[in-house]
Design an enzyme around this catalytic site. Structure first.
Site, mmCIF file in Angstrom:
data_model
loop_
_atom_site.group_PDB
_atom_site.id
_atom_site.type_symbol
_atom_site.label_atom_id
_atom_site.label_comp_id
_atom_site.label_asym_id
_atom_site.label_seq_id
_atom_site.Cartn_x
_atom_site.Cartn_y
_atom_site.Cartn_z
ATOM 1 N N PHE A 1 0.845 -1.196 0.000
ATOM 2 C CA PHE A 1 0.000 0.000 0.000
ATOM 3 C C PHE A 1 0.881 1.248 0.000
ATOM 4 O O PHE A 1 1.944 1.268 0.631
ATOM 5 C CB PHE A 1 -0.918 -0.015 1.230
ATOM 6 N N ASP B 1 1.532 -5.756 7.955
ATOM 7 C CA ASP B 1 0.354 -4.912 7.774
ATOM 8 C C ASP B 1 -0.832 -5.844 7.573
ATOM 9 O O ASP B 1 -0.886 -6.583 6.584
ATOM 10 C CB ASP B 1 0.564 -4.002 6.561
ATOM 11 N N TYR C 1 -11.646 0.042 10.132
ATOM 12 C CA TYR C 1 -12.829 0.507 9.400
ATOM 13 C C TYR C 1 -13.169 -0.384 8.212
ATOM 14 O O TYR C 1 -14.160 -0.150 7.524
ATOM 15 C CB TYR C 1 -12.654 1.954 8.927
ATOM 16 N N LYS C 2 -12.363 -1.433 7.971
ATOM 17 C CA LYS C 2 -12.648 -2.359 6.887
ATOM 18 C C LYS C 2 -13.506 -3.503 7.421
ATOM 19 O O LYS C 2 -14.696 -3.335 7.657
ATOM 20 C CB LYS C 2 -11.334 -2.862 6.275
ATOM 21 N N ARG D 1 -11.916 -3.527 -7.928
ATOM 22 C CA ARG D 1 -11.690 -4.410 -6.793
ATOM 23 C C ARG D 1 -13.030 -4.719 -6.145
ATOM 24 O O ARG D 1 -13.802 -3.811 -5.832
ATOM 25 C CB ARG D 1 -10.745 -3.732 -5.795
#
Length: 406
Positions: free
Chosen positions: A126, A203, A228-229, A377
Site C-alpha cells: 500500500f 500490515d 474501518y474495513k 476491486r
C-alpha cells in the site's frame, strides 16, 4: 441453472446469511462490494452510540476516564487480538491512525536493530507503507531493498530470500496485498527473516476480520491493522498495533505522549515509558471511534473467524466463477490468485474501460472499488455480503461493458 438461481441457492445454504440482516442498509445500494474499504455499520451500533452519549459521556462525564475509557485501548486491543489475530492478552493496543502506528513501529524496529541498515519491502505494498519507508530512510539513512511482486500475486518467501541479508533490520509486508488480494505465507517469511536476525512488521489491514491469523504462533514481531474495513469501526476509526511479548520490555516508539507514560496522571518532568503495550500509545485515544468496532467483534466472536473465512472463500470463488463466465468474453483479466489458499477477502479484475464505467456503476447502486490503472476491486465482507450481491455486481459490470463496446 441461471446465475440468479445459483446465487439464491448459495444464499439459502449459507449458515451466515442471517447475519446480513444485522447491518444497516439503504442509500439505494443494490450491491455493496467495497466492504474491504469501509464496512457497513451494525444495527446495534446506533443504540450503542446513543447509550454512550446519554449514560457515559453525558452521565459520567470526566469520571469516565477512571471508570473505563483510560483502559479501553488495552481492553479493546485484547479483544481484537483474541478474536482476529491469534494474540494473547497484553500485546495489542488501539490508538492513532494506521499511518502513525506504522511509523511508530517502523522506527521502533530500526532502534531494536540499531546495528543494521536495511528495510526489505515490496513495490506492491500500500502507498502509505512505501511512503513511510521512504521518509524513514530519509530520516535515518536506512537503505530500502525492493521486491517486485507479480501484478496478479504478491510477496513470497523466495522473493524475500533474494534481497534479505544480515544487514536487514526489518521486513515490511502486507498479509493481504491491497490490490491483488494475494495472501502471503506469513509464517514462512517470518521464519526466514528470523534466520537473518531481522524483524517482521506485518500490515494486516486487509486481513483482520476476514482471514484467520495466528500472530503468536507464526512468531510475528510487530503488526498494524485498521478497523474501518472488516472490523466495521466506521470512517476514520483508530487502528491497532501488535507487539510480541518478547519485545515489550525493550521497544521504544518515537512519539512520546502523556498516555504512553509510566504514570499518565502524574504529569511529571521527563518521559518514562509505561510497562507493556501501553508504551505504544501517545495522546488521548479516540474513545468514540472505538465503540462501533466492539459490535463487529461481537459478531465475529459469535460465529468464529474460521466460519468467516469459509464464507469469504465461498464469496470470492463464486465471484471468480461469474467473472470467467460473464466477463472474460470482454477480455477482462483476473489480477488475483486463483488458489483460495493464496487469496484474501477480495478480488481484482482489470479492463481499460473500468475507470469510465465505475462512476456509472455507483450511480446505479452497484458499489465496487476502482484501483488504477485499470482495476475494479470487489471487496466481499463475509458477514454483510450476500451471494446475490456478487451476482448483481458482476452482471452490472457485464452490462456496462456491453454498452461501452457498442
Amino acid at each position: 441453472m441461471t446465475t440468479e438461481d445459483r446465487a439464491a441457492a448459495l444464499d439459502a445454504a449459507d449458515p451466515l446469511r442471517p447475519f446480513v440482516d444485522r447491518f444497516v442498509t439503504g442509500g439505494g445500494v443494490q450491491a455493496y462490494l467495497d466492504g474491504n474499504s469501509l464496512g457497513r455499520p451494525t444495527r446495534v451500533t446506533a443504540e450503542r452510540m446513543r447509550t454512550f452519549v446519554d449514560d457515559e459521556w453525558g452521565g459520567r462525564l470526566i469520571r469516565g476516564w477512571d471508570e473505563r475509557w483510560f483502559e479501553l485501548p488495552l481492553t479493546l486491543g485484547d479483544r481484537i487480538g483474541a478474536v482476529t489475530l491469534g494474540a494473547k492478552p497484553g500485546q495489542t493496543v488501539v490508538g492513532d491512525s494506521t499511518t502513525v502506528l506504522l511509523y511508530k513501529l517502523m522506527r521502533a524496529a530500526l532502534a531494536l536493530r540499531a546495528d543494521r541498515t536495511e528495510i526489505v519491502l515490496d513495490r506492491g505494498n500500500f502507498p502509505t507503507d512505501r511512503y513511510l519507508a521512504e521518509g524513514i530512510a530519509g530520516e535515518t539513512g536506512a537503505v530500502l531493498r525492493w521486491i517486485d511482486p507479480p501484478f496478479d500475486g504478491g510477496v513470497t518467501a523466495d522473493a524475500v530470500a533474494e534481497v534479505i541479508s544480515d544487514r536487514t533490520a526489518l521486513v515490511l509486508i502486507s498479509h493481504v496485498a491491497y490490490r491483488s488480494g494475494h495472501l502471503l505465507d506469513a509464517q514462512a517469511i517470518t521464519g526466514l527473516a528470523h534466520t537473518h536476525g531481522a524483524l517482521v512488521l506485518l500490515d494486516v489491514c486487509h486481513s483482520a476480520g476476514s482471514v484467520a491469523m495466528d500472530l503468536d504462533g507464526w512468531d510475528v514481531d510487530l503488526a498494524v491493522g485498521c478497523t474501518y474495513k472488516y472490523l466495521n469501526g466506521g470512517p476514520g476509526a483508530p487502528a491497532f498495533a501488535y507487539v510480541a511479548q518478547r519485545h515489550l520490555d525493550d521497544i521504544v516508539q518515537p512519539i512520546w505522549g502523556w498516555m504512553g507514560a509510566a504514570d499518565s496522571f502524574e504529569m511529571g518532568q521527563g518521559y518514562v515509558p509505561a510497562q507493556g503495550i501501553r508504551r505504544i500509545l501517545s495522546g488521548t485515544p479516540a474513545v468514540l471511534g472505538m465503540l462501533p468496532m466492539a459490535d463487529m467483534l461481537d459478531l465475529i466472536e459469535e460465529v468464529g473467524v474460521e466460519a468467516v473465512r469459509a464464507k469469504s472463500v465461498a464469496l470470492t470463488s463464486f465471484a471468480l466463477e461469474l467473472v470467467d463466465e460473464l466477463l472474460t468474453p470482454f477480455d477482462v483479466e483476473v489480477s488475483t490468485p486463483r488458489d483460495p489458499a493464496e487469496r484474501g477477502g477480495h478480488i481484482t479484475i482489470d479492463h481499460p474501460a473500468f475507470r469510465a464505467i465505475t462512476p456509472r456503476l455507483w450511480r446505479s447502486g452497484i458499489i465496487p472499488d476502482f484501483r488504477g490503472p485499470t482495476g475494479i476491486r470487489l471487496g466481499l465482507s463475509p458477514l454483510s455480503t450476500t451471494f446475490d450481491e456478487v451476482r448483481l455486481g458482476i452482471e452490472a459490470i457485464r452490462d456496462e461493458l456491453s454498452v461501452h463496446a457498442s
